[in-house]
Design a protein around this motif. Structure first.
Motif, PDB file in Angstrom:
ATOM      1  N   SER A  79      -5.954   4.330  -9.964  1.00 22.81           N
ATOM      2  CA  SER A  79      -4.907   5.225 -10.461  1.00 22.81           C
ATOM      3  C   SER A  79      -5.027   6.609  -9.827  1.00 22.81           C
ATOM      4  O   SER A  79      -6.117   7.049  -9.444  1.00 22.81           O
ATOM      5  CB  SER A  79      -5.005   5.352 -11.984  1.00 22.81           C
ATOM      6  N   LYS A 100      -0.503  11.774 -12.060  1.00 27.75           N
ATOM      7  CA  LYS A 100       0.913  11.962 -11.790  1.00 27.75           C
ATOM      8  C   LYS A 100       1.275  13.426 -11.901  1.00 27.75           C
ATOM      9  O   LYS A 100       0.815  14.107 -12.804  1.00 27.75           O
ATOM     10  CB  LYS A 100       1.745  11.155 -12.810  1.00 27.75           C
ATOM     11  N   LEU A 123      -6.577  -1.511  -6.583  1.00 29.36           N
ATOM     12  CA  LEU A 123      -5.752  -0.319  -6.744  1.00 29.36           C
ATOM     13  C   LEU A 123      -6.409   0.607  -7.762  1.00 29.36           C
ATOM     14  O   LEU A 123      -6.835   0.160  -8.824  1.00 29.36           O
ATOM     15  CB  LEU A 123      -4.350  -0.717  -7.207  1.00 29.36           C
ATOM     16  N   GLN A 144       2.184   1.912  -6.762  1.00 31.39           N
ATOM     17  CA  GLN A 144       1.387   3.034  -7.248  1.00 31.39           C
ATOM     18  C   GLN A 144       0.932   2.787  -8.682  1.00 31.39           C
ATOM     19  O   GLN A 144       1.666   2.218  -9.496  1.00 31.39           O
ATOM     20  CB  GLN A 144       2.194   4.332  -7.210  1.00 31.39           C
ATOM     21  N   THR A 170      -0.296   5.137 -11.653  1.00 31.78           N
ATOM     22  CA  THR A 170      -0.373   6.547 -12.018  1.00 31.78           C
ATOM     23  C   THR A 170      -1.066   6.733 -13.361  1.00 31.78           C
ATOM     24  O   THR A 170      -1.104   5.822 -14.204  1.00 31.78           O
ATOM     25  CB  THR A 170       1.029   7.177 -12.100  1.00 31.78           C
ATOM     26  N   GLU A 175       4.123   1.379  -1.260  1.00 28.42           N
ATOM     27  CA  GLU A 175       5.092   1.427  -2.353  1.00 28.42           C
ATOM     28  C   GLU A 175       4.493   1.228  -3.751  1.00 28.42           C
ATOM     29  O   GLU A 175       5.014   1.763  -4.723  1.00 28.42           O
ATOM     30  CB  GLU A 175       6.179   0.361  -2.121  1.00 28.42           C
ATOM     31  N   GLN A 177       0.813  -1.207   0.000  1.00 28.21           N
ATOM     32  CA  GLN A 177       0.000   0.000   0.000  1.00 28.21           C
ATOM     33  C   GLN A 177       0.848   1.260   0.000  1.00 28.21           C
ATOM     34  O   GLN A 177       0.424   2.297  -0.506  1.00 28.21           O
ATOM     35  CB  GLN A 177      -0.948  -0.019   1.201  1.00 28.21           C
TER      36      GLN A 177
END
Length: 284
Positions: free
Chosen positions: A281, A284, A279, A163, A165, A161, A159
């Motif tokens: 997105s 960024k 997860l 990611q 994007t 580390e 959670q």
């Protein structure tokens, strides 16, 4: 083609035998005892308030799922996650049609919301319009402890580390278009197993085109000042316009990964355990 009388008798006996075998198998699968159970995975029932717990629900039939009501006093971190079909005698993977000794499981990873003697309710699953109930599970939640279990440490690492994007890249060769790229970043300590799309953005109103990705090949990349592995999951080409208001839509995935446990196999190699979570997105 003509058949002799003896041939016809043989065919009739063969068809009768097939009918008998089918009827016996159908009767067996209809009348066998349905078993549905629950258990803690890798835990003794005592955890700290800062730890996670992994629960497994298993049935010996091909049930579709389990009830999705919230667990009282627990927050769902991931799940329900289906496992592969396994044979209860050998533990090996089997095809769904191998119903003789099939086992099917669903996993949850939960976080306690308070201390005390808590209870995982008697979960239910439905099979052929009947409800079957697994036994409840008692869990004692204590003060915060030093994290030593792979479930908690692995999920915390994931959670923090991992990611996903979403980035807008203006096309340098085609000035009249831009790219929306969805990229997954994950550390070297986590082994990515597979993923699935839960929600895919729809850019049709902007005349967007989903660019096919033939291979999901990890690459080494620097992200936020750290070294990661990265994979492009989705890429869309969208015609640009000065007057067009453009909003990035989220991509949602389910992610299966593995983390090292504190156990070694007979060869002295580290044993890895599979975990899973959803997860979404972020821009960024």
């Amino acid at each position: 083609m003509k058949y002799r009388k003896s041939d016809m008798n043989y065919i009739k006996k063969y068809l009768f035998l097939l009918s008998f075998i089918f009827s016996f198998y159908h009767s067996y699968t209809q009348n066998k005892e349905v078993v549905f159970s629950s258990e803690l995975v890798g835990d003794d029932g005592v955890i700290g308030i800062n730890e996670l717990v992994k629960i497994k629900f298993t049935g010996n039939v091909d049930f579709e799922g389990i009830s999705d009501l919230p667990f009282e006093d627990f927050k769902i971190i991931s799940g329900p996650t289906p496992s592969t079909y396994t044979d209860k005698e050998t533990g090996k993977r089997v095809k769904k049609e191998s119903a003789g000794s099939l086992l099917k499981s669903y996993y949850y990873i939960l976080m306690p919301e308070r201390k005390g003697n808590l209870n995982i309710r008697a979960e239910q699953m439905e099979f052929k319009e009947k409800l079957y109930e697994a036994q409840p599970i008692d869990i004692k939640v204590t003060d915060s402890v030093e994290i030593v279990d792979y479930v908690t440490s692995g999920m915390i690492t994931a959670q923090e580390e991992i990611q996903l994007t979403a980035e807008v890249i203006y096309n340098s060769t085609h000035k009249d278009s831009l790219n929306v790229v969805y990229k997954l970043f994950f550390p070297f300590s986590i082994g990515l197993q597979r993923f699935g799309f839960l929600k895919i953005p729809d850019y049709s109103k902007f005349n967007g085109v989903d660019v096919p990705i033939s291979e999901y090949e990890p690459k080494n990349e620097n992200h936020d000042g750290k070294n990661y592995r990265s994979i492009v999951l989705k890429s869309f080409v969208i015609p640009s316009s000065k007057n067009q208001e453009f909003e990035i839509e989220p991509l949602s995935i389910e992610l299966f990964f593995e983390v090292p446990t504190f156990e070694l196999d007979l060869n002295g190699s580290r044993i890895y355990e599979s975990l899973y979570f959803h997860l979404d997105s972020i821009p960024k």
